[in-house]
Design a protein around this motif. Structure first.
Motif, PDB file in Angstrom:
ATOM      1  N   THR A  90      13.785  72.179 -15.126  1.00  0.00           N
ATOM      2  CA  THR A  90      13.765  71.969 -16.585  1.00  0.00           C
ATOM      3  C   THR A  90      14.951  72.670 -17.230  1.00  0.00           C
ATOM      4  O   THR A  90      15.632  72.101 -18.086  1.00  0.00           O
ATOM      5  N   TRP A  91      15.229  73.907 -16.802  1.00  0.00           N
ATOM      6  CA  TRP A  91      16.372  74.633 -17.363  1.00  0.00           C
ATOM      7  C   TRP A  91      17.683  73.919 -17.039  1.00  0.00           C
ATOM      8  O   TRP A  91      18.549  73.788 -17.903  1.00  0.00           O
ATOM      9  N   ARG A  93      18.191  70.773 -16.508  1.00  0.00           N
ATOM     10  CA  ARG A  93      18.295  69.523 -17.270  1.00  0.00           C
ATOM     11  C   ARG A  93      18.444  69.751 -18.772  1.00  0.00           C
ATOM     12  O   ARG A  93      19.143  69.007 -19.443  1.00  0.00           O
ATOM     13  N   GLU A  94      17.765  70.776 -19.311  1.00  0.00           N
ATOM     14  CA  GLU A  94      17.787  70.998 -20.760  1.00  0.00           C
ATOM     15  C   GLU A  94      18.770  72.083 -21.170  1.00  0.00           C
ATOM     16  O   GLU A  94      19.345  72.026 -22.248  1.00  0.00           O
ATOM     17  N   ALA A  99      13.900  77.280 -22.186  1.00  0.00           N
ATOM     18  CA  ALA A  99      13.718  76.929 -20.773  1.00  0.00           C
ATOM     19  C   ALA A  99      14.181  78.074 -19.877  1.00  0.00           C
ATOM     20  O   ALA A  99      13.543  78.380 -18.861  1.00  0.00           O
TER      21      ALA A  99
END
Length: 198
Positions: A90-91, A93-94, A99
């Motif tokens: 998640t981190w 990608r975002e 995140a």
């Protein structure tokens, strides 16, 4: 997509991260970073190629590479490990502070001796403050992400039988070089190669 490598010469990595020379010798000539990584892999201490390459990529890309290596090599993941890897993804990608803070908290709460948790630390240490006290902010050292990725990779390799480690190291570095060159991240494995992940 073009190269994800943020340096044009191998020596620039050591200029950006002087402490790296404590564990990896600097190149004698003018080599491209990817060429020096291959030279290290083919040398007497091939694990140094991983330490070096973890510093070559930008932080998010280094975590993504390390995360995919760990996912492909370390089959001993606990529920905490799976959660940390999911939060790490998640981190990646975002890339936002929420995140980063979430994966850092999950890594701190999990057992710190697994490869997956060290990937979480790599993501968590990419920014924020080293001090838990909000009033006394201490910037994260710039090389902590690369050091944590390297630690994760060494732990993941250590989970494998000794007879498989050389092939696993080659698979991991080969995937990293392919990804760094602008391609999708290939699946890392000591088995037959599989299709790339994006």
């Amino acid at each position: 997509m073009g190269s994800r490598i943020r340096f044009t010469r191998a020596k620039q990595v050591f200029e950006a991260y002087p402490e790296l020379s404590d564990i990896v010798s600097e190149p004698s000539g003018e080599l491209a970073p990817e060429d020096y990584a291959m030279e290290l892999q083919e040398g007497e201490e091939p694990l140094k190629a991983l330490a070096y390459f973890a510093h070559v990529l930008p932080k998010r890309e280094s975590v993504w590479w390390g995360m995919n290596c760990v996912a492909g090599l370390d089959g001993t993941r606990s529920e905490d490990d799976r959660q940390v890897l999911a939060l790490s993804e998640t981190w990646v990608r975002e890339g936002d502070e929420d995140a980063r803070a979430a994966v850092h908290a999950a890594a701190e709460a999990a057992r710190a001796d697994s490869a997956s948790v060290w990937i979480g630390f790599a993501a968590g240490w990419s920014g924020g403050s080293l001090s838990p006290n909000q009033e006394h902010r201490v910037e994260m050292p710039d090389d902590l992400t690369a050091k944590a990725v390297n630690t994760a990779l060494l732990i993941a390799l250590g989970t494998l039988p000794a007879s498989e480690r050389d092939e696993a190291l080659k698979s991991c570095l080969s995937a990293g070089l392919s990804f760094a060159g602008g391609g999708a991240m290939p699946v890392v494995s000591v088995k037959a190669p599989a299709p790339a992940m994006s």
